[in-house]
Design an enzyme around this catalytic site. Structure first.
Site, PDB file in Angstrom:
ATOM      1  N   ARG A  91       2.204  32.000  37.085  1.00  0.00           N
ATOM      2  CA  ARG A  91       1.038  31.814  38.142  1.00  0.00           C
ATOM      3  C   ARG A  91       1.121  30.505  38.442  1.00  0.00           C
ATOM      4  NH1 ARG A  91      -5.108  30.327  36.860  1.00  0.00           N
ATOM      5  NH2 ARG A  91      -5.844  30.637  38.805  1.00  0.00           N
ATOM      6  N   HIS A 180      -7.939  32.791  43.312  1.00  0.00           N
ATOM      7  CA  HIS A 180      -8.190  33.954  42.823  1.00  0.00           C
ATOM      8  C   HIS A 180      -7.442  35.279  43.552  1.00  0.00           C
ATOM      9  CE1 HIS A 180     -12.212  32.480  40.723  1.00  0.00           C
ATOM     10  NE2 HIS A 180     -11.339  32.489  40.025  1.00  0.00           N
ATOM     11  N   GLU A 385      -5.049  40.205  36.192  1.00  0.00           N
ATOM     12  CA  GLU A 385      -4.009  39.312  36.931  1.00  0.00           C
ATOM     13  C   GLU A 385      -2.558  39.196  36.266  1.00  0.00           C
ATOM     14  OE1 GLU A 385      -7.367  36.618  36.796  1.00  0.00           O
ATOM     15  OE2 GLU A 385      -6.504  35.448  38.333  1.00  0.00           O
TER      16      GLU A 385
END
Ligand code: AMP
Length: 398
Positions: A91, A180, A385
């Site tokens: 990420r 996000h 996620e």
């Protein structure tokens, strides 16, 4: 293929090993206090006992070495050797204007992420440390970067420009980026799937309400606006972040309180939001919900102000898209707090929303919380996620 998903912060590192075919999480955990006394790894194989080990972790390379050791541990591990980990998905918080999509990590990509460090000085350097640590320990395993900002790169100029001198955009790339994105993308797609509708035909608003919170407008499968900006401080009122305020408050407070810019920024990031609004009652919505139920005026003020801001953004994005078909609530608060969903939807009668009280009591499920026939469908969709990062990683490595 097993994919190791890494979310690396400055002193913590969250990980999940996900099988990309079954989409099941095989093991997960977190390393905390990296580089600080009392570092600790928590490791939990799926269906097994969670174990916490306090052990020195002077740096992220040591943290990742311990994660890999836990995954191949002959007793509690979930793979026999590191060869069973096909790829690593990282990420990455800020991809600037450079990265509109996930990408295989090469030396050139690492240099590109470094160029975005200025835009996310707390996050990107930590993400890069994670990438470099994996490179050292798993040199032949392919790695993919999945950017929080990428999904929002489709915003039109009128949505991403600020009313500032244009030269600041030209010189410093000051503009709205949004964050996000992995969650907004996952949740909007998932909602279309659950409804059995074509993603590209829908006008959707996603409310990602967690400790950090943001709203996005997704029209015909593309993000057209989002509430976070150059940094994750803009937009909604969050756990401890202020969201939108008059920028002149910064100067006013600096004079009144005798604080410098760093001290004021710390107030806006860490002492504001529902924590500040509730006069320090809590930043946790579980406490605020309990406070609201017993009529605590600090909790009532915080939740009312928070919900009103969410409703205002929904109104703005319905206007921006000339309508809305589906509104999704997600993340810790959005998935688990029927009270907040009700308080927001109470403002949305003009969209023909009719809540299904019983469905709205559900927590953590993919569910429509409006009655059939409601002009706009409202849904609660748990975000994931890590799974979205694993999917992107598998797609690019194959
Ligand atoms: P996130 O940042 O998405 O992990 O969300 C964290 C926030 O979600 C926490 O601070 C809580 O306020 C809220 N939250 C998580 N679980 C629940 C729950 N079961 N009920 C109410 N709020 C929750």
């Amino acid at each position: 293929m097993n994919i190791l998903v890494i979310n690396c912060g400055s002193s913590s590192l969250k990980f999940q090993l996900i099988n990309s075919e079954s989409e099941q999480c095989i093991a997960k955990g977190i390393c905390e206090r990296i580089g600080i006394d009392g570092s600790m790894i928590t490791y939990a194989p799926a269906g097994g006992e969670k174990e916490k080990t306090v052990t020195p972790m002077p740096d992220h390379t040591e943290a990742i070495r311990l994660v890999l050791e836990a995954l191949v541990n002959p007793h509690t591990g979930v793979v026999k050797s590191l060869d069973e980990i096909g790829a690593v998905g990282h990420r990455i918080v800020h991809g600037g204007e450079k990265f509109a999509q996930s990408t295989l990590i090469t030396d050139e990509v690492i240099a590109g992420i470094e160029e975005c460090n200025d835009l996310a000085p707390l996050h990107n350097p930590a993400n890069l440390i994670g990438i470099n640590a994996c490179k050292k320990l798993m040199s032949s395993t392919p790695m993919v970067g999945v950017f929080d900002t990428a999904f929002h790169q489709t915003m039109p100029e009128e949505a991403y420009m600020y009313g500032l001198p244009y030269e600041y955009y030209q010189k410093y790339r000051i503009r709205r980026y949004g964050f996000h994105g992995t969650s907004h993308s996952y949740v909007s797609r998932r909602a279309a799937e659950v409804l059995g509708k074509k993603y590209e035909d829908l006008k959707m608003i996603v409310c990602h309400l967690g400790n950090g919170a943001s709203v996005s407008a997704v029209k015909n499968g593309k993000c057209v606006d989002t509430s976070m900006g150059l940094t994750p401080l803009e937009g909604l009122i969050m756990g401890t972040r202020c969201g939108d305020i008059d920028p002149a408050i910064v100067e006013f407070l600096a004079h009144k309180e005798g604080k410098n810019i760093d001290e004021i920024m710390a107030v806006l990031n860490k002492k504001s939001g529902v924590l500040g609004l509730s006069d320090n009652l809590s930043s946790d919505f579980r406490d605020l919900e309990a406070g609201y139920e017993r009529g605590d005026e600090n909790a009532v003020r915080a939740l009312k102000t928070f919900s009103y801001r969410v409703a205002k953004y929904i109104g703005a994005y319905a206007a921006a898209m000339n309508g809305v078909d589906v509104i999704c609530f997600t993340a810790g608060v959005g998935e688990n707090t029927p009270l907040v969903r009700t308080m927001v939807c109470d403002y949305l009668g003009y969209l023909g929303i009719r809540l299904d009280e019983e469905a709205n009591r559900k927590r953590g499920e993919d569910v429509a919380i409006t009655v059939p026939g409601s002009a706009t469908t409202v849904m609660s969709i748990p975000t994931n996620e890590e799974l979205a990062i694993a999917r992107e990683t598998a797609r690019l490595v194959k």
